[in-house]
Structures are given as structure tokens and as C-alpha cells.
Design an enzyme around this catalytic site. Structure first.
Site, PDB file in Angstrom:
ATOM      1  N   ASP A   1       8.618   1.381  16.826  1.00 44.56           N
ATOM      2  CA  ASP A   1       8.424  -0.059  17.010  1.00 44.56           C
ATOM      3  C   ASP A   1       9.711  -0.876  17.009  1.00 44.56           C
ATOM      4  O   ASP A   1      10.019  -1.607  17.952  1.00 44.56           O
ATOM      5  CB  ASP A   1       7.452  -0.597  15.958  1.00 44.56           C
ATOM      6  CG  ASP A   1       7.820  -0.174  14.528  1.00 44.56           C
ATOM      7  OD1 ASP A   1       8.735   0.660  14.360  1.00 44.56           O
ATOM      8  OD2 ASP A   1       7.189  -0.672  13.581  1.00 44.56           O
TER       9      ASP A   1
ATOM     10  N   GLU B   1      15.147   2.304   5.268  1.00 45.92           N
ATOM     11  CA  GLU B   1      14.501   1.393   4.329  1.00 45.92           C
ATOM     12  C   GLU B   1      15.516   0.683   3.433  1.00 45.92           C
ATOM     13  O   GLU B   1      15.389  -0.509   3.152  1.00 45.92           O
ATOM     14  CB  GLU B   1      13.475   2.142   3.478  1.00 45.92           C
ATOM     15  CG  GLU B   1      12.303   2.725   4.250  1.00 45.92           C
ATOM     16  CD  GLU B   1      11.360   1.652   4.786  1.00 45.92           C
ATOM     17  OE1 GLU B   1      11.540   0.461   4.466  1.00 45.92           O
ATOM     18  OE2 GLU B   1      10.426   2.015   5.527  1.00 45.92           O
TER      19      GLU B   1
ATOM     20  N   GLU C   1       3.259  -8.361  10.094  1.00 45.89           N
ATOM     21  CA  GLU C   1       3.587  -8.451  11.522  1.00 45.89           C
ATOM     22  C   GLU C   1       2.832  -9.562  12.261  1.00 45.89           C
ATOM     23  O   GLU C   1       3.407 -10.269  13.095  1.00 45.89           O
ATOM     24  CB  GLU C   1       3.345  -7.101  12.207  1.00 45.89           C
ATOM     25  CG  GLU C   1       4.362  -6.035  11.863  1.00 45.89           C
ATOM     26  CD  GLU C   1       4.120  -5.413  10.498  1.00 45.89           C
ATOM     27  OE1 GLU C   1       5.060  -4.829   9.914  1.00 45.89           O
ATOM     28  OE2 GLU C   1       2.972  -5.511  10.002  1.00 45.89           O
TER      29      GLU C   1
ATOM     30  N   ARG D   1      15.983  -3.405   3.719  1.00 46.08           N
ATOM     31  CA  ARG D   1      15.513  -4.133   2.538  1.00 46.08           C
ATOM     32  C   ARG D   1      16.675  -4.546   1.633  1.00 46.08           C
ATOM     33  O   ARG D   1      16.758  -5.710   1.219  1.00 46.08           O
ATOM     34  CB  ARG D   1      14.515  -3.282   1.741  1.00 46.08           C
ATOM     35  CG  ARG D   1      13.293  -2.870   2.528  1.00 46.08           C
ATOM     36  CD  ARG D   1      12.231  -2.267   1.628  1.00 46.08           C
ATOM     37  NE  ARG D   1      11.239  -1.524   2.396  1.00 46.08           N
ATOM     38  CZ  ARG D   1       9.985  -1.312   2.011  1.00 46.08           C
ATOM     39  NH1 ARG D   1       9.561  -1.794   0.854  1.00 46.08           N
ATOM     40  NH2 ARG D   1       9.149  -0.608   2.761  1.00 46.08           N
TER      41      ARG D   1
END
Length: 666
Positions: A430, A297, A566, A301
Site C-alpha cells: 500500500d 515500523e 485510513e 512511528r
């Protein structure tokens, strides 16, 4: 007489003064002119013709030389003046790269006035132009000139006031982009830095008129500013806004929302907001603190956001901060297998797995490569790229895959897949598939192992995970658990249509685009078939026709919406590559429904617990950082008709929607 010697005579005529022995030769101009003319007349006609021809020839050569040298001298003079002006205006900060996108415009709007956006259709407002239309991803030299664009903020004010005033005066402010005053300079990168290929000067025929910002884009800008108002008023410098309680929540204590939104503000042209955020980064963003952060993360980010903002703005502050956090994340790779731990204490320089397991998720360890590879390219320090490349090489040869599909977990001690037999394109797996393709694109399409793994995985998806629902026969991506198919599909999987389209755009199989078109229809139906017009976190598809049942079924535990990006992300790719306006229309419906059911009047947007209850969607009192970093950014790009606004042949987006440059060999 014949034979007599020849005699030569010289005749001299004396005037009165010369005869008297006074005056004589005085070198006057009049005397010299008479003397030269006398000598000219003494020349033969041939001699005079040759001399006249030489003078004419020299004159022609002089004209040609002046013409060819004029432009060069003009550019040198302009460059000198520009450099002097730059040194006077922005003396403090040294840039590693000049700006790639134009500097965002300064908003004149009153920040205290944020009326609600009309939900049915955008109010009429003037077209506002932005530029430059032809973005340069290759690092420009100091003398690269950026075209100016008109200020969009006045138009945003008119959008907000359009419901109150029928005839709003159309006022457009122009400004010169390229510099964030007063804290920049344009010093070129150090020779130590691995540079992108420098561009040749833009020829006049390559320059395009800026594409006007349209009403839907203006609506996105207004939505962003409304969200930013809530963050600024109630959560400034903290990770996430809690808009209902007018407070904040902390995850890492590093201003996640602010950093995630930096490049969005730049792209949307919000100069005032960007400058405020930059000051916070310069003065208050400190990584030397005793706090555990998640490697994945914080990479996508924070590191990704800082690198992207550096490339778009050219401001070396962001590169320095990126190097700092990048170095502090490196202890995560100190494991027996080189598969990184999930958590890092960025103050102490220690790393560890979660308390309950020694596993990391496959998506997390294989979705940090774009950022660390780019950090190596910019700094010249290969340790970042070496660490993440070792992970990909290791996963490439691991057993436990199923036709290219990977399990969800990997052990940091043994380096082996765990929890075998479960395959999904949803959470925990994913972005592994996304980054296979994007690393291949980032590196110039040279790393064949990445492409092989990606192509094999897509074939595995088609073989094991694709099914069609009833009654509309929607193609969807399910999950496989120990040989048993589940019709469960996470909203996260809606990244796949965009990724497939990106691959097809880069020369992969044409049937990837066909699959993308069918899957984006399914992702849209995950919104359209729900009462609020917003997708839940997870859906289950009906495989058998049942009277009174839709394709989409939602379980109570799955009906929340987190403002995820998404589907909008894939709509952006599909519109950019096909030009089909229906994708823009679908995105507009989603934005309207975000405004209907998630917008908080005092500022900000909130996640909701129940997408099936329009009268009470049960707000969760949390605005995720990715709503500003991804969702609204992709909305703005989706509604743009300027293909050079983040050109997909020059940029590749990380999984948090932060654009990074595609490498071009020097």
C-alpha cells in the site's frame, strides 16, 4: 568734494559702566541674546528668508527620519527584551528550530475525572479559539513571534460536565504559546544544517483571526484524554495499552504509544500531557538496548514521530533522539542488494531478515524515505538520504511490474521482486504508492522518476484493479493474482482516496479527484453497511446482484476492527480540498461508533473482534499506538475549519500521520 577720499566711521556707544572702565563684556545670556538679535536685524530680508527656509527644510527631514527609524528601533528593542526574557525563562535546552505550531495549552482539568462522552451529539460548549491560524512551515528566525490563543482545556471540562449541569459557566483562559517551560531556548540552527527558506515577516493583511475550536473537535480532545488516561495509568512508558486487563504489551520496548502521540498532543493543545511525555523522552527513552526492531515500523512511528514533534515544537531534544535512532537503524541497509533487511538490533548494530525468509515487503522498504531524507536535511549527513534513495532508484528500474503495479515482496540478496503475479494496494504494498507521490511533493516536485512511477501505477490500478459492486455500484479496488481478479479490499486501501486527492491538489490529473470521490464513498459504506457502523479489516464486494445481499460481505476471519485511521485520513483530505460537510458528518458517525463499541470505562479504547455483533463486539484488549498517533489526529483535523492547521501546502504526512515539512529552496 568730488575726488576726495571716502572715509568710514564706526560709532561706539559706551554705557556708564563701560565709560568708567568697569564691568565690560560678561558673556551673560541676556547680553548674548541682545547681540544675536542685533546681528539678525542687520541681515537683509533675502538672507533672513534663506536661513528660515533652511531651518524649515531641516525640521521636515528630521520628522521623516524619526518616523522611518522609529519602527526599526522599536523592533530592535522588542527583540532585545524578548531575548532577555527567553534566556531568563528557559535557560537549559538549546533549540535547533523555534516552534512552528504554538505550544499546547496546559490543562486545568482533573485527570481523575473522565466521564463517558455522550454518544448521540456533542454537548453544547463555548467556542474556544486556538492559534496561530497562519502556520509557518519555513524555519522561523529567533524573533518570530507566535500569536497567543485561548486555552481549550477549560472548555473540555465544560464538555464533560455538560450532561450534569445545564448552565455551565463559560470560562476561557488565555496564555502565551511558543515555549515549553522551563526546558527550552531559542538558539537558531547551526549553519551546518540544511535549512528551509526563512520566511519574510508576516504582513498585517496576512494575519488571520484564530479559528474557533468546535464541539466535535472538543469531543476528539476528550476521547484522546480518555485514551491517554488508560495509557498513563496502566501502560506508562510501554509500547501499547491493554485496557481491559489494565496492563500493557511490548513490541520493541520503546514507548511506541507515547512517541506516536507526541505531535497529536501538540496539535490538540494538550500541554500538560505533552510535558509529561517529554520528560519521559528526556529521561527514560534509551535506544542502546539489545532488542530487535522492525525497520519500517520503527521508522514511521519513532523516527517520524520524533522528527514531526521537533518541527512542531522546535525542541532539539526530539532531533537528538531522532539522530540516535536513525543511526542505529542504518545497519539494515548493509545487504548485497542495498535493499534493507526488515529487522535491526539497535543495541548490537546488526540486522537480519525474518527467520522464515530472506525477503522484505515492498511497502516496508519503500515507505521509509520521507523520514530518512528529512533526517539528512536536518543533520547535513547525506548517508540517510543516500541509503533510501538507492532503494527507490533500484525499484524504479526493476522488472516484474504490471503497468506500474508492484509485487508484494523483494529479495534482500538478489534485489529482485519475488512472488510475482500478485498485485494489491493492501497490506505489504500500500504505502509504496503513497510514498511515490509524497516524496515528489516533499522534494519540491522535482524528482520526475517518482512522479512517473506514481502516475503509471494509478493507471495500472484503473486498468486492472477497479470494479463496481452490486447493488449500489460502489467503485472499489480489488486484487489481481496471476491474472485472476479478486473482489477483496483491505481497509488499508482506504488511504487511496486521500492520496489521489492530494495529487490532484498538487496539479495532477483532474480525474484523480473524481476517482477519489467515488472511492471515499465506498470506504464510508464499509462502515455504514456494518451492524456496529465500524469497518472490518477486510471486505469482499458482491459483483453480482443477489436478493437480500448488500454490496459488502464479511468473512468471519476478517470481521475485526483495529481502530485503523485510513478512512478518517481520506475524509480529512477530501474535506480539506472540497469543503463538503458530508465528509465531516461521516467522520463524526465513526467517532460516535468508536465510543459506543470500543471505549473502555476505566481508560483507553480497544480493538474488537466482531464488528457484526453490536451486543458483543468481542473486545481484543489492545489499543494500537496508531489510534492516538493517527486516528484521533485525523479526526481532529477533519473537524477543523482552519486550513492552516497543518497546511497541506507546507506539510506532507508520513504514513503514520506525522507531518514533515515540504522543502523550499533556500
Amino acid at each position: 568734494a568730488a575726488g576726495s577720499p571716502r572715509r568710514d566711521f564706526i560709532s561706539v556707544t559706551l554705557g556708564p559702566e563701560e565709560a568708567a572702565g568697569v564691568g565690560g563684556y560678561n558673556n551673560s545670556k541676556a547680553w548674548r541674546r541682545r547681540s544675536c538679535w542685533r546681528k539678525w536685524k542687520q541681515l537683509s530680508r533675502l538672507q533672513r528668508s534663506v536661513i528660515l527656509f533652511l531651518f524649515a527644510f531641516l525640521a521636515v527631514c528630521g520628522v521623516i527620519s524619526y518616523t522611518s527609524m522609529g519602527e526599526t528601533w522599536k523592533s530592535i528593542t522588542n527583540k532585545s527584551l524578548d531575548d532577555q526574557r527567553t534566556e531568563q525563562e528557559i535557560p537549559r535546552l538549546k533549540l535547533a528550530n523555534p516552534a512552528v505550531l504554538p505550544a499546547p495549552q496546559k490543562a486545568d482539568a482533573n485527570h481523575g475525572d473522565y466521564p463517558e462522552l455522550s454518544l448521540q451529539k456533542p454537548p453544547k460548549s463555548p467556542h474556544v479559539r486556538r492559534g496561530p491560524s497562519n502556520l509557518q512551515i519555513k524555519a522561523p528566525r529567533r524573533d518570530t513571534r507566535l500569536k497567543t490563543r485561548h486555552d481549550t482545556m477549560r472548555a473540555v471540562e465544560e464538555l464533560v460536565e455538560a450532561d450534569k449541569v445545564e448552565k455551565t459557566e463559560k470560562s476561557i483562559i488565555s496564555w502565551r504559546g511558543a515555549v515549553i517551560e522551563p526546558d527550552q531556548s531559542t538558539e537558531p540552527p547551526s549553519s551546518k544544517i540544511m535549512e528551509l527558506e526563512k520566511p519574510s515577516p508576516v504582513e498585517p493583511e496576512d494575519q488571520k483571526e484564530p479559528v474557533p475550536i468546535n464541539e466535535r473537535q472538543l469531543a476528539v480532545i476528550e476521547a484522546f484524554r480518555h485514551a491517554w488516561k488508560g495509557y498513563k495509568d496502566f501502560a506508562w512508558g510501554h509500547d501499547e495499552l491493554k485496557p481491559l486487563s489494565k496492563s500493557y504489551s511490548e513490541w520493541f520496548g520503546l514507548g511506541l504509544t507515547l512517541i506516536d502521540a507526541l505531535d497529536t498532543m501538540w496539535i490538540l493543545g494538550l500541554k500538560e500531557e505533552f510535558e509529561e511525555a517529554r520528560k519521559w523522552v528526556a529521561n527514560d527513552l534509551v535506544f542502546d538496548k539489545n532488542v530487535d526492531v522492525n525497520l519500517f515500523e520503527s521508522t514511521i512511528r519513532i523516527l517520524g514521530g520524533l522528527l514531526s514533534t521537533y518541527h512542531l515544537s522546535g525542541d532539539s531534544l526530539f532531533l537528538e533522539k531522532a539522530k540516535d535512532i536513525g543511526n542505529r537503524l542504518m545497519p539494515a541497509f548493509k545487504t548485497p542488494s542495498k535493499i534493507p533487511y526488515s529487522d535491526v538490533n539497535i543495541g548490537r548494530g546488526t540486522a537480519h531478515p525474518p527467520r522464515w525468509t530472506s525477503d522484505s515487503t515492498v511497502a516496508e522498504v519503500t515507505s521509509i524515505q520521507l523520514e530518512f531524507r528529512e533526517l539528512s536535511r536536518l543533520t547535513g549527513d547525506e548517508k540517510f538520504r543516500k541509503a533510501v534513495d538507492e532503494v527507490m532508484k533500484h525499484v524504479h528500474i526493476l522488472s516484474g511490474k504490471n503497468d506500474g503495479l508492484v509485487p508484494m515482496f523483494i529479495n534482500t540478496n538478489s534485489g529482485q521482486f519475488t512472488h510475482l503475479g500478485v498485485y494489491t494496494l493492501g497490506a505489504r504494498a500500500d504505502s509504496y504508492y503513497e510514498y511515490l507521490l509524497k516524496q515528489w511533493i516533499q522534494g519540491g516536485k522535482k524528482e520526475n522518476e517518482l512522479l512517473e512511477d506514481y502516475m503509471r501505477a494509478i493507471e495500472g490500478v484503473k486498468k486492472h484493479l477497479l470494479q463496481r459492486s452490486e447493488p449500489k455500484k460502489l467503485t472499489f479496488v480489488g486484487e489481481l493474482a496471476h491474472g485472476h481478479f479478486s473482489a477483496k479490499m483491505d481497509h488499508l486501501v482506504c488511504f487511496l482516496p486521500g492520496t489521489l486527492a492530494l495529487g490532484a491538489h498538487n496539479g495532477l490529473a483532474a480525474d484523480h479527484m473524481k476517482l477519489a470521490e467515488t472511492l471515499i464513498e465506498t470506504c464510508y459504506q464499509m462502515y455504514a453497511q456494518v451492524e456496529t457502523g465500524l469497518s472490518p479489516e477486510i471486505v469482499h464486494f458482491n459483483l453480482h446482484a443477489q436478493k437480500g445481499h448488500k454490496d459488502v460481505e464479511i468473512k468471519p476471519a476478517d470481521r475485526h476492527n483495529l481502530l485503523r485511521p485510513e478512512t478518517v485520513e481520506s475524509l480529512f483530505y477530501m474535506y480539506r480540498f472540497t469543503g463538503d460537510k458530508k465528509y465531516q458528518d461521516w467522520g463524526w458517525e465513526i467517532l460516535q461508533n468508536f465510543n459506543r463499541y470500543t471505549r473502555v470505562p476505566t481508560g483507553g479504547y480497544t480493538s474488537i473482534n466482531n464488528v457484526q455483533n453490536p451486543s458483543n463486539p468481542e473486545p481484543r484488549d489492545k489499543m494500537e499506538s496508531f489510534f492516538l498517533g493517527e486516528t484521533l489526529k485525523y479526526m481532529f483535523l477533519l473537524f477543523s475549519d482552519d486550513i492552516d492547521l497543518i497546511n497541506l501546502d507546507k506539510y506532507v504526512f508520513n504514513t503514520e500521520a506525522h507531518p514533515l515539512p515540504i522543502w523550499v529552496p533556500a
